[in-house]
Design a protein around this motif. Structure first.
Motif, PDB file in Angstrom:
ATOM      1  N   LEU A  63       9.419  12.605   4.285  1.00  0.00           N
ATOM      2  CA  LEU A  63       9.578  11.351   3.550  1.00  0.00           C
ATOM      3  C   LEU A  63       8.573  11.342   2.403  1.00  0.00           C
ATOM      4  CD1 LEU A  63       9.877   9.048   6.674  1.00  0.00           C
ATOM      5  CD2 LEU A  63      11.731  10.084   5.372  1.00  0.00           C
ATOM      6  N   ILE A  64       9.020  11.757   1.230  1.00  0.00           N
ATOM      7  CA  ILE A  64       8.116  11.919   0.092  1.00  0.00           C
ATOM      8  C   ILE A  64       7.898  10.585  -0.615  1.00  0.00           C
ATOM      9  CG2 ILE A  64       7.733  13.155  -2.072  1.00  0.00           C
ATOM     10  CD1 ILE A  64       9.670  15.321  -0.985  1.00  0.00           C
ATOM     11  N   GLU A  96       0.837  -1.182   0.000  1.00  0.00           N
ATOM     12  CA  GLU A  96       0.000   0.000   0.000  1.00  0.00           C
ATOM     13  C   GLU A  96       0.882   1.245   0.000  1.00  0.00           C
ATOM     14  OE1 GLU A  96      -2.402  -0.733   3.395  1.00  0.00           O
ATOM     15  OE2 GLU A  96      -3.557  -2.309   2.440  1.00  0.00           O
ATOM     16  N   ASP A  97       0.695   2.143   0.982  1.00  0.00           N
ATOM     17  CA  ASP A  97       1.447   3.395   1.015  1.00  0.00           C
ATOM     18  C   ASP A  97       2.604   3.338   2.000  1.00  0.00           C
ATOM     19  OD1 ASP A  97      -0.080   4.663  -0.898  1.00  0.00           O
ATOM     20  OD2 ASP A  97      -1.562   5.328   0.564  1.00  0.00           O
ATOM     21  N   GLN A 150       4.588   6.245   6.388  1.00  0.00           N
ATOM     22  CA  GLN A 150       3.813   6.395   5.165  1.00  0.00           C
ATOM     23  C   GLN A 150       4.411   7.516   4.305  1.00  0.00           C
ATOM     24  OE1 GLN A 150       1.100   4.423   4.649  1.00  0.00           O
ATOM     25  NE2 GLN A 150       1.133   3.459   6.675  1.00  0.00           N
ATOM     26  N   ARG A 151       4.079   7.500   3.039  1.00  0.00           N
ATOM     27  CA  ARG A 151       4.477   8.601   2.160  1.00  0.00           C
ATOM     28  C   ARG A 151       3.911   9.918   2.693  1.00  0.00           C
ATOM     29  NH1 ARG A 151       4.225   4.161  -1.073  1.00  0.00           N
ATOM     30  NH2 ARG A 151       5.759   4.027  -2.787  1.00  0.00           N
ATOM     31  N   GLY A 152       4.767  10.936   2.754  1.00  0.00           N
ATOM     32  CA  GLY A 152       4.329  12.239   3.228  1.00  0.00           C
ATOM     33  C   GLY A 152       4.523  12.473   4.708  1.00  0.00           C
ATOM     34  N   PRO A 154       2.349  12.465  10.992  1.00  0.00           N
ATOM     35  CA  PRO A 154       1.802  11.811   9.797  1.00  0.00           C
ATOM     36  C   PRO A 154       1.201  12.825   8.831  1.00  0.00           C
ATOM     37  CG  PRO A 154       1.085  10.717  11.815  1.00  0.00           C
ATOM     38  CD  PRO A 154       1.708  12.013  12.226  1.00  0.00           C
ATOM     39  N   ILE A 155       1.136  12.433   7.582  1.00  0.00           N
ATOM     40  CA  ILE A 155       0.520  13.280   6.567  1.00  0.00           C
ATOM     41  C   ILE A 155      -0.933  13.555   6.954  1.00  0.00           C
ATOM     42  CG2 ILE A 155      -0.174  11.296   5.152  1.00  0.00           C
ATOM     43  CD1 ILE A 155       0.385  13.027   2.681  1.00  0.00           C
TER      44      ILE A 155
END
Length: 301
Positions: A104-105, A36-37, A69-71, A53-54
């Motif tokens: 963390l992109i 997943e992400d 997670q991404r972002g 978190p994003i």
């Protein structure tokens, strides 16, 4: 409950036993990191580390094995020896120093807003490091960068905090797992070795996680040997069954052996840790499945 600071003599009469009565006989399986992400996970921390978190406005303290997670944003406190190690899904490793803020992109794209970070990429993999303004660097191999006053600088030598962070891992004790293979005691290959040290009120609590690989096709029973540092006392023992960590209970030595043999006959997953004499502890571990890893955790003060 496990006593906090037992003496060595205490352990002569006691043993740790992993009670796994509710777990079935099964093989080990590990979830894929890149699902997943999920961008990666935190593999080690020192001091004060927080994540935002994003889509969140709040920072929360992190713990080891936290999935990222991404972002997500990650930061370390600027006061003291604060650091964090991150393993991304493409096996890139980041080590953040004190007072560092990163976004963390993607596994291949990291934004360094402030502070210092070491980036280590696997062979054939590159990472884009973004910085304030239009500054950016393509990284291959191992490199250390600093952002200060919105200026990106590549460091030619390891800063003191990074040497200290790595040194705490390298100098700790390492266990070994011997298994009977075709009539010979053979040491199994170490899969990974991770150390966490937490110092509070002048007492250092060390947690060591190790995995050992069974390269044969057969199911083995092994003996795990661990050399305890001088003046240290064991405070915990456990092992993973599948992806679940099962901690030990402390019982009388003879009773512990009886429980181990009973679980063994019932074809479940037991472990037994006993004092061997001197500063050596040993653990009987079963089963070690063919072509799999056995993960063990031990802690001491």
């Amino acid at each position: 409950m496990i006593p906090c600071f037992p003496s060595l003599a205490f352990f002569r009469q006691l043993s740790f036993v992993v009670l796994l009565l509710s777990l079935p006989w099964h093989s080990i399986s590990f979830a894929s990191l890149a699902m997943e992400d999920r961008l990666g996970r935190i593999t080690d921390t020192q001091g004060l580390v927080a994540v935002k978190p994003i889509m969140s406005e709040r920072w929360t303290s992190v713990h080891e094995d936290l999935l990222l997670q991404r972002g997500d944003w990650l930061r370390t406190d600027p006061r003291g020896a604060n650091a964090a190690e991150v393993r991304l899904s493409n096996q890139t490793r980041l080590i953040l120093g004190p007072g560092t803020l990163v976004e963390l992109i993607e596994p291949t794209e990291i934004r360094l807003v402030n502070g210092e970070v070491e980036v280590t990429t696997p062979k054939g993999t590159g990472v884009q490091l973004l910085a304030p303004g239009d500054a950016k660097e393509s990284i291959e191999g191992t490199q250390v960068f600093r952002v200060r006053d919105e200026k990106l600088t590549r460091l030619t030598s390891e800063p003191n905090w990074l040497r200290g962070f790595k040194g705490a891992i390298v100098t700790e004790s390492m266990g070994s797992l011997l298994a009977n293979v075709e009539g010979r005691n053979v040491p199994l290959t170490v899969g990974y070795h991770k150390v966490t040290v937490d110092v509070r009120d002048q007492i250092a609590r060390t947690v060591i996680e190790e995995s050992f690989v069974n390269h044969t096709n057969g199911t083995l029973e092994g003996v795990f040997y661990f050399p305890l540092p001088q003046d240290a006392s064991i405070t915990g023992f456990g092992m993973w069954i599948g992806d679940q960590l099962v901690e030990a209970d402390v019982v009388e030595k003879e009773r512990a052996r009886e429980i181990y043999e009973t679980i063994l006959r019932e074809r479940r997953d037991p472990g037994l840790l006993e004092w061997e004499g001197g500063n050596i502890f040993k653990a009987r571990v079963f089963p070690i499945w063919g072509g799999s890893e056995k993960r063990i955790k031990i802690s001491y003060t």
